[in-house]
Each structure stands twice: as structure tokens, then as C-alpha cells.
Design a protein around this motif. Structure first.
Motif, PDB file in Angstrom:
ATOM      1  N   SER A  76      88.126   6.465  56.513  1.00 19.32           N
ATOM      2  CA  SER A  76      89.087   5.372  56.363  1.00 19.32           C
ATOM      3  C   SER A  76      88.642   4.210  57.237  1.00 19.32           C
ATOM      4  O   SER A  76      88.352   4.378  58.420  1.00 19.32           O
ATOM      5  CB  SER A  76      90.471   5.858  56.804  1.00 19.32           C
ATOM      6  OG  SER A  76      91.379   4.779  56.814  1.00 19.32           O
ATOM      7  N   THR A  77      88.568   3.028  56.620  1.00 19.73           N
ATOM      8  CA  THR A  77      88.142   1.850  57.386  1.00 19.73           C
ATOM      9  C   THR A  77      89.089   0.682  57.156  1.00 19.73           C
ATOM     10  O   THR A  77      89.684   0.545  56.083  1.00 19.73           O
ATOM     11  CB  THR A  77      86.706   1.420  56.997  1.00 19.73           C
ATOM     12  OG1 THR A  77      86.366   0.250  57.766  1.00 19.73           O
ATOM     13  CG2 THR A  77      86.570   1.105  55.513  1.00 19.73           C
ATOM     14  N   SER A  78      89.169  -0.152  58.176  1.00 20.06           N
ATOM     15  CA  SER A  78      89.963  -1.372  58.029  1.00 20.06           C
ATOM     16  C   SER A  78      89.141  -2.460  57.344  1.00 20.06           C
ATOM     17  O   SER A  78      89.639  -3.560  57.144  1.00 20.06           O
ATOM     18  CB  SER A  78      90.432  -1.838  59.406  1.00 20.06           C
ATOM     19  OG  SER A  78      89.306  -1.968  60.240  1.00 20.06           O
ATOM     20  N   GLY A  79      87.895  -2.136  56.978  1.00 20.07           N
ATOM     21  CA  GLY A  79      87.118  -3.062  56.151  1.00 20.07           C
ATOM     22  C   GLY A  79      85.990  -3.777  56.866  1.00 20.07           C
ATOM     23  O   GLY A  79      85.904  -5.004  56.846  1.00 20.07           O
ATOM     24  N   ILE A  80      85.076  -2.990  57.472  1.00 20.90           N
ATOM     25  CA  ILE A  80      83.902  -3.568  58.138  1.00 20.90           C
ATOM     26  C   ILE A  80      82.829  -3.682  57.047  1.00 20.90           C
ATOM     27  O   ILE A  80      82.053  -2.740  56.798  1.00 20.90           O
ATOM     28  CB  ILE A  80      83.418  -2.658  59.301  1.00 20.90           C
ATOM     29  CG1 ILE A  80      84.595  -2.197  60.178  1.00 20.90           C
ATOM     30  CG2 ILE A  80      82.343  -3.347  60.122  1.00 20.90           C
ATOM     31  CD1 ILE A  80      85.270  -3.281  60.977  1.00 20.90           C
ATOM     32  N   VAL A  81      82.784  -4.810  56.378  1.00 21.90           N
ATOM     33  CA  VAL A  81      82.013  -4.939  55.136  1.00 21.90           C
ATOM     34  C   VAL A  81      80.534  -4.552  55.270  1.00 21.90           C
ATOM     35  O   VAL A  81      80.038  -3.737  54.480  1.00 21.90           O
ATOM     36  CB  VAL A  81      82.207  -6.363  54.547  1.00 21.90           C
ATOM     37  CG1 VAL A  81      81.181  -6.675  53.475  1.00 21.90           C
ATOM     38  CG2 VAL A  81      83.636  -6.495  53.997  1.00 21.90           C
ATOM     39  N   PRO A  82      79.773  -5.068  56.244  1.00 19.79           N
ATOM     40  CA  PRO A  82      78.344  -4.691  56.289  1.00 19.79           C
ATOM     41  C   PRO A  82      78.145  -3.185  56.501  1.00 19.79           C
ATOM     42  O   PRO A  82      77.210  -2.594  55.948  1.00 19.79           O
ATOM     43  CB  PRO A  82      77.801  -5.463  57.505  1.00 19.79           C
ATOM     44  CG  PRO A  82      78.842  -6.469  57.867  1.00 19.79           C
ATOM     45  CD  PRO A  82      80.146  -6.001  57.324  1.00 19.79           C
ATOM     46  N   ALA A  83      79.036  -2.568  57.278  1.00 16.64           N
ATOM     47  CA  ALA A  83      78.908  -1.119  57.524  1.00 16.64           C
ATOM     48  C   ALA A  83      79.267  -0.326  56.269  1.00 16.64           C
ATOM     49  O   ALA A  83      78.718   0.757  56.036  1.00 16.64           O
ATOM     50  CB  ALA A  83      79.791  -0.718  58.697  1.00 16.64           C
TER      51      ALA A  83
END
Ligand code: SAH
Ligand code: SF4
Length: 381
Positions: free
Chosen positions: A216-223
Motif C-alpha cells: 500500500s502506497t500513498s503514491g510515490i510515482v517513480p518508486a
């Protein structure tokens, strides 16, 4: 359970995935296949005493006694909720003694058809989402691989010894699913989280399928783009708001990676993902993001991303400043999404009596960030 503090001059074999372990054995002048045997002993059988590893040559076991250890972090407290949810408070100070008073939390949620372990990736979190207890505490440090995979190791050991589980044959899995949804933002501790997930997927270790490991991510796009190449597991994205103005406010990382970029990253991720949808998590905050208009905006925002929704009634904590949406508002919101053809779940709150619900995980964090405003968090220890 009392364990001796880790001796940091020893190599902790729980820090290695199988290829890294093979390299380590080659460095010792041993055959690389020893890594597979060792992964089975450590992770599959949960053994952390070299003396018990009977199919490994005595000379090698003696060498390992001198220079290596299998050292999970230490359990400080185990709590069991009325609904069977378990929470472990885990001490993570054994990193050289520089920190004091750091602990993290790991939660096991039993259901009829599965057992899910919710794992932490950091002590605290730097991303400061306004409705999240972990985010309010600031950031202390990343967890090491052994501290991340150690949570699965410890939970397995502990469950195997618990009433109701102790009679199960060793071949039967108690923990069938792992979610990286505890304390911390997993994609800002990328290398350690990926290595730990590779161990979860390794057939010699835990053998979980990619579909049963969710990040689950808050949205670290490059990662997210890196993850789809390095270790594509099921993906949950913490969306929580249907427009940039509101998301900038409640999920501040949105200022760096706004919604449009995040949706494009989800589309790219799905090309390699083990499931053909992304799960959008949406915390229901009374009067903040839960109106009919928000639901319609949300439909528009996600229109190009095959997805499911997981609505999470806000779990309160002291001085949060938020309230949980009214059940009738959650129902209306859910129905709008369902009528548009989406699968929507409203997350049942589990383990509330032991503060183990989403966003209530606090542990103890020695805050290294310089927060101008500190908000007291209820102690769980
Ligand atoms: N940092 C990652 C994973 C950990 S949080 C992330 O943000 O996705 C796991 C989920 O719990 C996220 O969707 C998070 O937004 C949600 N959450 C945080 N605080 C909450 C609270 N007080 N009530 C309900 N859900 C919360
Ligand atoms: Fe960090 Fe996730 Fe909490 Fe946001 S919701 S502060 S990213 S742990």
C-alpha cells in the motif's frame, strides 16, 4: 519473550534474500546452494539456532556460530482482541544503541478463508497525512530487512504456539496474506522493502504468491514504476481525495505527485501487476471527503484505471480533529460507486479494542523530524 539484544558485529542472516545469502556463502568458501538450505531452516521452519540445522556440515555450523546470527527483533507485548485480531509491539532498538524508545506494530487479522499479517516498514512516517496516527508522529528511521521480514518470522512463531493454531500441521499456512499497510510508507524504504518481499515470495522461505502480498502506497510515482519491474506485487493506493486541492491538504505528498500523474502510474503498473486491478483506499472523513459530489468526482478521476475501492471508516485517535463519516453517508458513497459498476468493500474495523485498526498503529517513535506542531498520541505500551 526475552531475547538477548543483537550483537551488531555479527552478520544477521535475516537481512539477506536467497541470492545475497548465496554470495555470502561463496565468500565463506562454501557452495552457493547452502543458501537454499539456510532459507528453509530460517524462514520455512523458523529455526534460529544453527545447532539444529542437521543437514548442514558441522564445520560450517561452527563457522556460522562465530560470525553470524539469525536475529529477529524483540516482542515487547502481544495483545489479542475479542475478535481474534492480534497485535505485537516490537522493539526495534537493536541497531547499535543509538536510538531509545522505538517500537513498531504488527497486526494479524484472522478471517474465515485467510489470515492476513499487516507489516510495518518504518519507525514513524515522514509523509504526514493529516488523518494518520503514524504520520502525526513524524519519522525516525527505515526498518532493516531483518526488522521487516522479522515481523513475519515472529508472528509465525508466536501463532504456531497459540491456542487454536498449535494443533495445525506445519504444512498448513496460518499467515496466507501479507499487506504492507502498517506503520510507514513502504516505497520510501524501497530497497529493504523489496528485499523483504522477495523473501516472502521465495518458495524456500514463505512461498507466498504475488497476489497475496499487497503493498500500500500513498503514491510515490517513480518508486511505483521501479516496483513493477523489480517485484510486482498486488498494489493498493491510498487515494483518499478526488481532487488535488483536497488531496494536497490531507495527503501532502500529492503536491509532489498529483492525482493525474498517480493515475498514469497506476495504469503503467497494471501492465506488470499480478492482479488486473488496483485497489484504491479511501478513508471516510466526516464532512471532508464523503459527499455525493466527492463520489462523482472520484468516478471521473479513476475512469482509466481498472480498480476496486476499499472504503475505510476513519479510525479515531486522540486529538485527530476528524470524525468518522456517518454510516448513512458511507452507504450513499458506496452505492454511487457500485452503481457505476465497481466492486466496493467497506473495511470492517478489526481489533479496535487493542488499537490495532488501520491508522491507529502508533508504537513509539523518537521523532527525528522537526515538526513545528506536535500532537500527543495515545501510548499503546
Ligand atoms: N503508508 C502507506 C501504508 C500504510 S497506511 C499508505 O499510506 O498507503 C495503511 C492504510 O491506512 C492507508 O490507506 C492509510 O491511508 C490508512 N489510514 C491511515 N490512518 C488511518 C485512520 N486513522 N483511519 C483509517 N485509515 C487510516
Ligand atoms: Fe505515512 Fe501512510 Fe500514514 Fe500517510 S497514511 S502518514 S503515507 S503511513
Amino acid at each position: 519473550m526475552l531475547r538477548l539484544r543483537s550483537n551488531t558485529s555479527l552478520v544477521n542472516l535475516l537481512d539477506y534474500n536467497q541470492p545475497q545469502l548465496a554470495e555470502y556463502f561463496v565468500g565463506l568458501g562454501e557452495k552457493p546452494f547452502r543458501a537454499k538450505q539456510m532459507m528453509r531452516w530460517m524462514h520455512h521452519f523458523g529455526v534460529n539456532d544453527f545447532a539444529q540445522m542437521t543437514d548442514i556440515a558441522k564445520s560450517l555450523r561452527e563457522k556460522l556460530q562465530i560470525e553470524a546470527e539469525i536475529s529477529p527483533p524483540t516482542v515487547q507485548l502481544e495483545q489479542v482482541s475479542d475478535d481474534g485480531t492480534r497485535k505485537w509491539l516490537i522493539d526495534v532498538n537493536n541497531n547499535g544503541g543509538a536510538d531509545t524508545a522505538n517500537s513498531i506494530e504488527t497486526v494479524f487479522i484472522p478471517e474465515d478463508d485467510r489470515g492476513t499479517l499487516c507489516i510495518s516498514s518504518q519507525v514513524g512516517c515522514a509523509l504526514a497525512c493529516t488523518f494518520c496516527s503514524t504520520g502525526r508522529q513524524g519519522f525516525n528511521r527505515n526498518l532493516s530487512v531483518s526488522e521487516i521480514i522479522g515481523q513475519l518470522w515472529l508472528a509465525n512463531q508466536s501463532l504456531r504456539k497459540s491456542d487454536g493454531y498449535d494443533m495445525l500441521p506445519a504444512s498448513e499456512r496460518i499467515i496466507s496474506n501479507v499487506v504492507m499497510m502498517g506503520m510507514g510508507e513502504p516505497l520510501t524504504n524501497y530497497d529493504n522493502v523489496v528485499t523483504a518481499m522477495q523473501i516472502m515470495l521465495d518458495d524456500s522461505a514463505y512461498g507466498l504468491s504475488r497476489r497475496r502480498v499487497t503493498l500500500s502506497t500513498s503514491g510515490i510515482v517513480p518508486a511505483m514504476d521501479r516496483l513493477k519491474e523489480d517485484c510486482p506485487v498486488a498494489l493498493a493506493v491510498s487515494l483518499h481525495a478526488p481532487n488535488d486541492a483536497l488531496r494536497d491538504e490531507i495527503v501532502p505528498i500529492n503536491k509532489k505527485y498529483p492525482i493525474k500523474e498517480l493515475m498514469a502510474a497506476c495504469e503503467r503498473y497494471l501492465v506488470k501487476a499480478p492482479r488486473d486491478f488496483v485497489t484504491f483506499e479511501y478513508v471516510m472523513l466526516d464532512g471532508v471527503n464523503d459527499t455525493v459530489e466527492h463520489a462523482h468526482q472520484l468516478l471521473d478521476v479513476v475512469k482509466n484505471v481498472p480498480c476496486k475501492f476499499n472504503l475505510i471508516p476513519f479510525n479515531p485517535f486522540p486529538n485527530s480533529g476528524y470524525e468518522t463519516s456517518k454510516p448513512s453517508h458511507i452507504r450513499v458513497f458506496r452505492d454511487i460507486l457500485m452503481q457505476a459498476g465497481y466492486v466496493v468493500t467497506v473495511r470492517k474495523t478489526r481489533g479496535e479494542d487493542i488499537d490495532a485498526a488501520c491508522g491507529q498503529l502508533a508504537g513509539k517513535v523518537l521523532d527525528k523530524t522537526k515538526r513545528s506542531m506536535k500532537i500527543p498520541i495515545k501510548a499503546v505500551a
